[in-house]
Write an enzyme that holds these catalytic residues in place. Structure first.
Site, mmCIF file in Angstrom:
data_model
loop_
_atom_site.group_PDB
_atom_site.id
_atom_site.type_symbol
_atom_site.label_atom_id
_atom_site.label_comp_id
_atom_site.label_asym_id
_atom_site.label_seq_id
_atom_site.Cartn_x
_atom_site.Cartn_y
_atom_site.Cartn_z
ATOM 1 C CG PHE A 138 -1.891 1.178 1.181
ATOM 2 C CD1 PHE A 138 -3.072 1.086 0.446
ATOM 3 C CD2 PHE A 138 -1.614 2.372 1.841
ATOM 4 C CE1 PHE A 138 -3.950 2.157 0.373
ATOM 5 C CE2 PHE A 138 -2.487 3.454 1.768
ATOM 6 C CZ PHE A 138 -3.658 3.340 1.043
ATOM 7 C CG ASP A 223 5.740 3.614 1.629
ATOM 8 O OD1 ASP A 223 5.845 4.364 2.618
ATOM 9 O OD2 ASP A 223 4.681 3.484 0.984
ATOM 10 C CE LYS A 252 0.124 5.375 7.846
ATOM 11 N NZ LYS A 252 -1.285 5.756 7.832
HETATM 12 C C1 LIG Z 1 3.125 2.408 3.684
HETATM 13 C C2 LIG Z 1 2.223 3.551 3.338
HETATM 14 N N1 LIG Z 1 2.546 4.362 2.319
HETATM 15 C C3 LIG Z 1 1.777 5.417 1.988
HETATM 16 C C4 LIG Z 1 0.612 5.687 2.656
HETATM 17 C C5 LIG Z 1 -0.229 6.857 2.260
HETATM 18 O O1 LIG Z 1 -0.173 7.835 3.229
HETATM 19 P P1 LIG Z 1 -1.294 8.980 3.312
HETATM 20 O O2 LIG Z 1 -2.580 8.337 3.727
HETATM 21 O O3 LIG Z 1 -0.771 9.956 4.328
HETATM 22 O O4 LIG Z 1 -1.389 9.593 1.948
HETATM 23 C C6 LIG Z 1 0.225 4.864 3.717
HETATM 24 C C7 LIG Z 1 -1.024 5.102 4.447
HETATM 25 O O5 LIG Z 1 -1.519 4.308 5.208
HETATM 26 C C8 LIG Z 1 1.056 3.764 4.074
HETATM 27 O O6 LIG Z 1 0.734 2.936 5.079
#
Ligand SMILES: Cc1ncc(COP(=O)(O)O)c(C=O)c1O
Length: 398
Positions: A138, A223, A252
């Site tokens: 994700f 990520d 986050k």
């Molecule tokens: C691993 C990862 N990357 C990217 C995102 C996207 O972040 P955002 O919701 O702040 O756009 C998330 C969101 O849960 C995530 O868990």
């Protein structure tokens, strides 16, 4: 506005883009939150792994007050001392030489994709733009991040996705080896898959990816939007495996709930961004980065990553023990304070029972209950949460 009024108004004036729990949270302190009817909960969601210092942490509250009264926003046409300070902190405590600030995880992913493509185009060839990502991963909801997110359920109805992404199974090095070719600009991966179900890869996975990327002259992008900032018991999850990326996305917990994100990069890759090649109005503004400095500074001072490792082991052991009393629990997995309890079937009902009993949890995939409390959580609070979860499991089994 009480809970019932909030439910009614939400259904009238908000776009119906997500399923909400039937409560409105209005106050928080440490690991506790209260809804608008006055009911108290243990928050083991941290607002999706965000509020790592706990709700209303005095250092965060004080910094927001002070900075808001001084200067909130100026734009990146000016030098921003708070932004410089946060970049210094991040580079001193990671593999990176340089930082780019945005506002959300997805935005950091977009910037990382653009930076990798530009780097590959300038250093190798213009048709080297593909990014390999992992099934079940994700990376966010904007179109670039969504195209990188190899899960049909998120992409459905929003096609066509962007060209230039290749999906392979997670935790499978031969699949990556087969997928890398002369068009591969980067491999993008979560060190531990979060939203997809809390999957910790085999011990040699990240090192194997690093080796494959080096052999092919391809970038490795981690990520760490969810796994970063101490969540897994190290400041960055990559430190568990001693493997450094070329690029990393963070968001986050970076400012304990104040919107901010960052892309961290090695010098050679960062150099692909030149004046006017990318931009953001809000990203890295004085308020967000002052709160980021306060958050990361406090975290390091309190040695919170180490504490997360200790409390994570305590929580995981307690959850493991539940397996002996119930056949509902299939597996407990995770690292630090990012723990998934996989059950034999959907957990929505179980999570509702927990909430009614005063424990907030999220899912991570249909069958997994996600435990991601603030990193300041202590043993007595964990005991209470596990007790509530155990009772909910027992009532779900009947
Ligand atoms: C691993 C990862 N990357 C990217 C995102 C996207 O972040 P955002 O919701 O702040 O756009 C998330 C969101 O849960 C995530 O868990």
């Amino acid at each position: 506005m009480d809970n019932q009024q909030a439910i009614e108004w939400s259904s009238k004036v908000l776009m119906n883009f997500t399923t909400r729990y039937p409560i409105a949270l209005v106050r928080g302190e440490g690991v506790k939150v209260w809804d608008s009817d006055g009911k108290e909960y243990l928050d083991f969601t941290s607002g999706i792994s965000v509020v790592s210092l706990g709700h209303s942490h005095p250092k965060v509250v004080g910094t927001i007050r002070e900075q808001a009264a001084t200067l909130v926003h100026v734009s990146n046409y000016f030098h921003i001392p708070q932004q410089i300070e946060l970049a210094k902190l991040l580079t001193e405590h990671s593999f990176a030489d340089r930082v780019y600030f945005g506002n959300s995880g997805a935005e950091a992913i977009e910037a990382a994709i653009k930076l990798a493509r530009r780097y590959a185009g300038e250093n190798w060839s213009s048709d080297r733009y593909e990014i390999i990502t992992m099934r079940g991963g994700f990376h966010g909801r904007t179109l670039g991040a969504l195209s990188a997110t190899a899960q049909e359920k998120y992409q459905q109805g929003f096609g066509p996705m962007l060209r230039g992404f290749k999906y392979v199974p997670y935790n499978n090095l031969p699949a990556v080896e087969r997928a890398i070719d002369s068009r591969t600009a980067a491999v993008l991966v979560e060190p531990i898959q979060g939203e997809g179900g809390i999957y910790v890869p085999d011990h040699d996975y990240l090192a194997g990816l690093r080796k494959l990327c080096d052999a092919a002259g391809t970038l490795l992008i981690l990520d760490e939007v969810q796994t970063g900032m101490g969540r897994t018991g190290a400041l960055w999850a990559y430190q568990h495996w001693g493997v450094e990326p070329d690029l990393m996305t963070v968001a986050k917990a970076l400012a304990n709930g104040f919107p901010i994100s960052a892309v961290l990069a090695k010098e050679k890759v960062a150099a692909a961004f030149t004046p006017a090649s990318h931009g953001t109005t809000f990203g890295g503004n004085p308020l967000a980065t002052a709160v980021g400095c306060a958050t990361l500074g406090t975290m390091l001072e309190m040695k919170l990553p180490e504490q997360a490792a200790r409390m994570g082991s305590y929580l995981k052991d307690a959850l493991e023990r539940l397996k002996t009393n119930t056949s509902l629990v299939k597996e407990v997995r995770g690292k630090g304070l990012l723990i998934g309890v996989e059950c034999r079937g959907p957990v929505a009902n179980l999570i509702t029972r927990c909430r009614e009993a005063g424990l907030l949890l999220l899912t991570a995939g249909e069958n997994v209950a996600r435990f991601a409390p603030p990193l300041i959580v202590d043993e007595p609070t964990i005991d209470r949460a596990v007790g509530l979860f155990e009772a909910a499991l027992a009532s779900a089994a009947t």
